[in-house]
Design an enzyme around this catalytic site. Sequence first.
Site, mmCIF file in Angstrom:
data_model
loop_
_atom_site.group_PDB
_atom_site.id
_atom_site.type_symbol
_atom_site.label_atom_id
_atom_site.label_comp_id
_atom_site.label_asym_id
_atom_site.label_seq_id
_atom_site.Cartn_x
_atom_site.Cartn_y
_atom_site.Cartn_z
ATOM 1 N N ASP A 138 0.783 -1.256 0.000
ATOM 2 C CA ASP A 138 0.000 0.000 0.000
ATOM 3 C C ASP A 138 0.810 1.299 0.000
ATOM 4 O O ASP A 138 0.416 2.283 0.652
ATOM 5 C CB ASP A 138 -0.961 0.026 1.208
ATOM 6 C CG ASP A 138 -2.008 -1.075 1.154
ATOM 7 O OD1 ASP A 138 -1.930 -1.924 0.262
ATOM 8 O OD2 ASP A 138 -2.906 -1.072 2.021
ATOM 9 N N LYS A 164 -6.276 -5.123 -3.629
ATOM 10 C CA LYS A 164 -6.975 -5.746 -2.497
ATOM 11 C C LYS A 164 -8.024 -4.782 -1.971
ATOM 12 O O LYS A 164 -7.869 -3.568 -2.080
ATOM 13 C CB LYS A 164 -5.971 -6.108 -1.393
ATOM 14 C CG LYS A 164 -5.320 -4.896 -0.712
ATOM 15 C CD LYS A 164 -4.408 -5.374 0.392
ATOM 16 C CE LYS A 164 -3.808 -4.278 1.218
ATOM 17 N NZ LYS A 164 -4.708 -3.262 1.768
ATOM 18 N N CYS A 187 -2.524 -2.852 7.426
ATOM 19 C CA CYS A 187 -2.404 -3.724 6.260
ATOM 20 C C CYS A 187 -1.120 -4.553 6.266
ATOM 21 O O CYS A 187 -1.101 -5.681 5.772
ATOM 22 C CB CYS A 187 -2.542 -2.909 4.981
ATOM 23 S SG CYS A 187 -4.232 -2.270 4.804
#
Length: 198
Positions: free
Chosen positions: A27, A110, A143
Site C-alpha cells: 500500500d 486488495k 495492512c
Amino acid sequence: MMVEVPEYRVVERVELPARETAVIVVDMQNDFVHPEGALFVPSSRETIEPIKRLLEKARRAGARVFYTQDTHYDDDPEYRIWGEHVKHGTWGWRIIDELEPKPGDIVVMKTRYDGFYGTPLDDLLKVYGIRNLVVVGTVANICVLHTVASAALRWYRVVVPVDGISALNDFDMHAALRQIDFLYKGTLVKSVEGVVFT
Ligand code: ZN
C-alpha cells in the site's frame, strides 16, 4: 496511562534464497504516503528510500517483487471507518512515483487490510515457488500486520525490515512488531541492509 513495551527480537542480518523469495510492498500509495493524500502517514516518507534500496537489491538478485494496492469503489463500507481513500482510478490510489512498479513486478489489488483476502496473491506465490516473503510498506499495524498474519497462517516464512514499515504512532509500531515476532514467528531485521539475497 503507561504501558511497557514487551520484548521482541530484532536481528541484524538474514539470508534468503532469491529464487524462493518475494518482496511484498504494501500500500505505498499516494493517499497513504503523499503529504496531500487522504490518509497520510507522515512516517511513511522515511521508508521510501529503504524500500527503494530493497527493491533494487531484490530485482538485481532475481527475487520477485509484488505490490499490494488498496482499492475501493463507490460506497465501500470501509469509507465509514476511514473516509474515502484509494478510490479505484484516482491519483490517491496510484502507487507513489518513487516506487513505481517495474515491468515484471506484480501488482495485486486488495479491498481489505489483508493482501491475501479475496486476491490471487497466494496462488501467484505458489506458481512461482515462493516460500519466503519480505514484507514492507504501510500501515504497520493495519495492512502490513494483516498481510504478515495471513502469510504466516499459510506457513510462508516472513521477514520484516523495521526501517521499511511505518505507523501513525509508536504504540501501533511496537504492537505490530511484537505480534509479528511473538505470534506469527516472523523475523524482524533491523534494516533493509541486513536482508541478503543469495
Ligand atoms: Zn482501505
